[in-house]
Design a protein around this motif. Structure first.
Motif, PDB file in Angstrom:
ATOM      1  N   UNK A   9       0.852  -1.188   0.000  1.00  0.00           N
ATOM      2  CA  UNK A   9       0.000   0.000   0.000  1.00  0.00           C
ATOM      3  C   UNK A   9       0.886   1.236   0.000  1.00  0.00           C
ATOM      4  N   UNK A  10       0.245   2.358  -0.278  1.00  0.00           N
ATOM      5  CA  UNK A  10       0.922   3.644  -0.191  1.00  0.00           C
ATOM      6  C   UNK A  10       0.290   4.427   0.951  1.00  0.00           C
ATOM      7  N   UNK A  11       1.116   5.164   1.662  1.00  0.00           N
ATOM      8  CA  UNK A  11       0.617   5.994   2.754  1.00  0.00           C
ATOM      9  C   UNK A  11      -0.086   7.218   2.183  1.00  0.00           C
ATOM     10  N   UNK A  12      -1.148   7.630   2.839  1.00  0.00           N
ATOM     11  CA  UNK A  12      -1.859   8.832   2.404  1.00  0.00           C
ATOM     12  C   UNK A  12      -1.286  10.091   3.051  1.00  0.00           C
ATOM     13  N   UNK A  13      -0.409   9.909   4.039  1.00  0.00           N
ATOM     14  CA  UNK A  13       0.246  11.054   4.676  1.00  0.00           C
ATOM     15  C   UNK A  13       1.744  10.801   4.700  1.00  0.00           C
ATOM     16  N   UNK A  46       5.808   3.786   0.479  1.00  0.00           N
ATOM     17  CA  UNK A  46       5.300   2.447   0.177  1.00  0.00           C
ATOM     18  C   UNK A  46       5.509   1.518   1.365  1.00  0.00           C
ATOM     19  N   UNK A  47       4.455   0.787   1.672  1.00  0.00           N
ATOM     20  CA  UNK A  47       4.503  -0.248   2.695  1.00  0.00           C
ATOM     21  C   UNK A  47       4.312  -1.602   2.033  1.00  0.00           C
ATOM     22  N   UNK A  48       4.985  -2.592   2.577  1.00  0.00           N
ATOM     23  CA  UNK A  48       4.762  -3.977   2.185  1.00  0.00           C
ATOM     24  C   UNK A  48       4.718  -4.762   3.488  1.00  0.00           C
ATOM     25  N   UNK A  72      -3.655   3.807   0.695  1.00  0.00           N
ATOM     26  CA  UNK A  72      -4.248   3.904  -0.640  1.00  0.00           C
ATOM     27  C   UNK A  72      -3.518   2.909  -1.535  1.00  0.00           C
ATOM     28  N   UNK A  73      -4.095   2.603  -2.656  1.00  0.00           N
ATOM     29  CA  UNK A  73      -3.490   1.668  -3.616  1.00  0.00           C
ATOM     30  C   UNK A  73      -3.141   0.330  -2.960  1.00  0.00           C
ATOM     31  N   UNK A 115       9.502  -1.399  -4.704  1.00  0.00           N
ATOM     32  CA  UNK A 115       8.368  -1.162  -5.589  1.00  0.00           C
ATOM     33  C   UNK A 115       7.635  -2.475  -5.833  1.00  0.00           C
ATOM     34  N   UNK A 116       6.865  -2.925  -4.836  1.00  0.00           N
ATOM     35  CA  UNK A 116       6.152  -4.193  -4.997  1.00  0.00           C
ATOM     36  C   UNK A 116       5.076  -4.145  -6.077  1.00  0.00           C
ATOM     37  N   UNK A 117       4.758  -2.954  -6.568  1.00  0.00           N
ATOM     38  CA  UNK A 117       3.760  -2.819  -7.617  1.00  0.00           C
ATOM     39  C   UNK A 117       4.305  -3.246  -8.975  1.00  0.00           C
ATOM     40  N   UNK A 118       5.626  -3.302  -9.109  1.00  0.00           N
ATOM     41  CA  UNK A 118       6.213  -3.628 -10.408  1.00  0.00           C
ATOM     42  C   UNK A 118       6.811  -5.033 -10.469  1.00  0.00           C
ATOM     43  N   UNK A 119       6.653  -5.803  -9.399  1.00  0.00           N
ATOM     44  CA  UNK A 119       7.164  -7.182  -9.395  1.00  0.00           C
ATOM     45  C   UNK A 119       6.058  -8.117  -8.903  1.00  0.00           C
TER      46      UNK A 119
END
Length: 142
Positions: A9-13, A46-48, A72-73, A115-119
């Protein structure tokens, strides 16, 4: 039945040390009673996170994370039934990827950043396994 769930996820703050400390403190306070173990990695916004435990409990926790306005995300990267926990020693371990040798991150992605969104989820789990093997995770309980 035990399950392991990995999400990003992505942090909103803005992510600050105080925010990380608050998240970890809450996790470490509540997770033992719920039978939840896992680790939290972060880099930039980014959090994982891996969470392990009973299927109903893990599913309910993930549903709460998805609804949490601080995220978010939110993306489910990996989910599996397991015969044993991989992160049993951590009520919630932590990895600040800004303090990790960039070559470890580069081994698993195009750039030396989280970038866990790209792997794939499988690649993200392999990164976490390497972080365990290199003793990069702190906050071990017990």
């Amino acid at each position: 039945m035990l399950v392991r769930l990995l999400y990003a996820s992505r942090a909103t703050e803005a992510v600050s040390p105080a925010l990380i400390d608050a998240v970890l403190a809450a996790s470490r306070q509540h997770n033992p009673a719920l039978g939840i173990t896992g680790i939290l990695c972060w880099g930039g916004d980014i959090f994982m996170q891996v969470i392990e435990g009973g299927r109903d409990t893990v599913n309910a926790l993930y549903a709460a994370i998805v609804r949490d306005p601080r995220h978010r995300d939110v993306v489910l990267l990996h989910y599996e039934e397991v015969s044993e926990r991989r992160f049993a020693g951590w009520t919630m371990g932590q990895v600040n990827l800004a303090k990790i040798n960039p070559s470890i991150l580069l081994k698993y992605s195009e750039k030396p950043q989280l970038d866990p969104y790209s792997v794939s989820g499988k690649v993200s789990m392999a990164l976490l396994e390497e972080l365990i093997a290199t003793a990069s995770i702190i906050g071990r309980a017990g």
